[in-house]
Design an enzyme around this catalytic site. Sequence first.
Site, PDB file in Angstrom:
ATOM      1  CG  HIS A 105      -6.525   7.648   0.110  1.00  0.00           C
ATOM      2  ND1 HIS A 105      -6.644   6.630   1.034  1.00  0.00           N
ATOM      3  CD2 HIS A 105      -7.022   7.159  -1.045  1.00  0.00           C
ATOM      4  CE1 HIS A 105      -7.188   5.581   0.442  1.00  0.00           C
ATOM      5  NE2 HIS A 105      -7.440   5.874  -0.821  1.00  0.00           N
ATOM      6  CB  SER A 115      -9.930   3.823  -0.393  1.00  0.00           C
ATOM      7  OG  SER A 115      -8.725   3.201  -0.703  1.00  0.00           O
ATOM      8  N   GLY A 134     -11.099   1.502  -4.969  1.00  0.00           N
ATOM      9  CA  GLY A 134     -12.545   1.735  -4.860  1.00  0.00           C
ATOM     10  C   GLY A 134     -13.112   1.294  -3.521  1.00  0.00           C
TER      11      GLY A 134
HETATM   12  N1  ARG Z   1      -6.159   2.962  -2.115  1.00  0.00           N
HETATM   13  C1  ARG Z   1      -7.179   2.174  -2.723  1.00  0.00           C
HETATM   14  C2  ARG Z   1      -8.433   3.029  -2.952  1.00  0.00           C
HETATM   15  O1  ARG Z   1      -8.309   4.206  -3.103  1.00  0.00           O
HETATM   16  C3  ARG Z   1      -7.445   0.894  -1.977  1.00  0.00           C
HETATM   17  C4  ARG Z   1      -6.488   0.552  -0.884  1.00  0.00           C
HETATM   18  C5  ARG Z   1      -6.532  -0.813  -0.377  1.00  0.00           C
HETATM   19  N2  ARG Z   1      -5.602  -1.644  -1.085  1.00  0.00           N
HETATM   20  C6  ARG Z   1      -5.295  -2.866  -0.698  1.00  0.00           C
HETATM   21  N3  ARG Z   1      -4.535  -3.561  -1.464  1.00  0.00           N
HETATM   22  N4  ARG Z   1      -5.767  -3.364   0.408  1.00  0.00           N
HETATM   23  O2  ARG Z   1      -9.550   2.547  -3.090  1.00  0.00           O
END
Ligand code: ARG
Length: 214
Positions: free
Chosen positions: A20, A165, A163
């Site tokens: 993603h 991810s 951030g």
């Molecule tokens: N999707 C987010 C990113 O692009 C972080 C995902 C993790 N989120 C969580 N609550 N563990 O950085």
Amino acid sequence: MKHLCGGSIVGKQWIVTAAHCLEGLEGATTLLRVYAGIVNQSEIHRNTPFFRVQEIIIHEKYEMANHGYDIALLKVEVPINYTTLQKPICLPSKGDGKITYTNCWVTGWGYTKERGKVQDTLQKIFVPLITNEDCQMSYREHKITNKMICAGYEEGKKDACKGDSGGPLSCQQNGIWHLVGITSWGEGCARPGRPGVYTKVDEYVDWILKNTST
Ligand code: ARG
């Protein structure tokens, strides 16, 4: 230039990250810079060395993070020389899916709260792994597949966030750190009853080996 995502070195020319992170960037390898061995983002200047990306490989079944297959490889143009600050992390061995890791950490430069900002200094937190059964009960609106692994606290408070991810969920077993998960998704950040969901790397070892043997 802005911080996009984390990643893990898994070979001299290979970084594993989340698919993603690369949405809309599939053809834009020239826009990407991979920095290795960095602790503080303020270390990055015009003249800080970085790696250019030669190839982006996104898992062919990837659609969106919460559907799974949230994994991608970046091939960097020149081999990375390993040092204490930049070195590969071991992949789990096949069948390590059964191991119950008890020393897992999530790291990244991501937000420290939902409406936060990217951090200058690399952050780390200890996170307990939770069973997929428990994780599924926390995410009734989603399918928690056996290719996902969840970690977090019932009360929330500590989690990965925006951030982070693509970065590692690293677990130490017999003195060796293993790349057990890739930071993928979660409902908000650190909310009670909403653990972090990670791509379960041991399910993708064959995919990684196949795609990095080129
Ligand atoms: N999707 C987010 C990113 O692009 C972080 C995902 C993790 N989120 C969580 N609550 N563990 O950085």
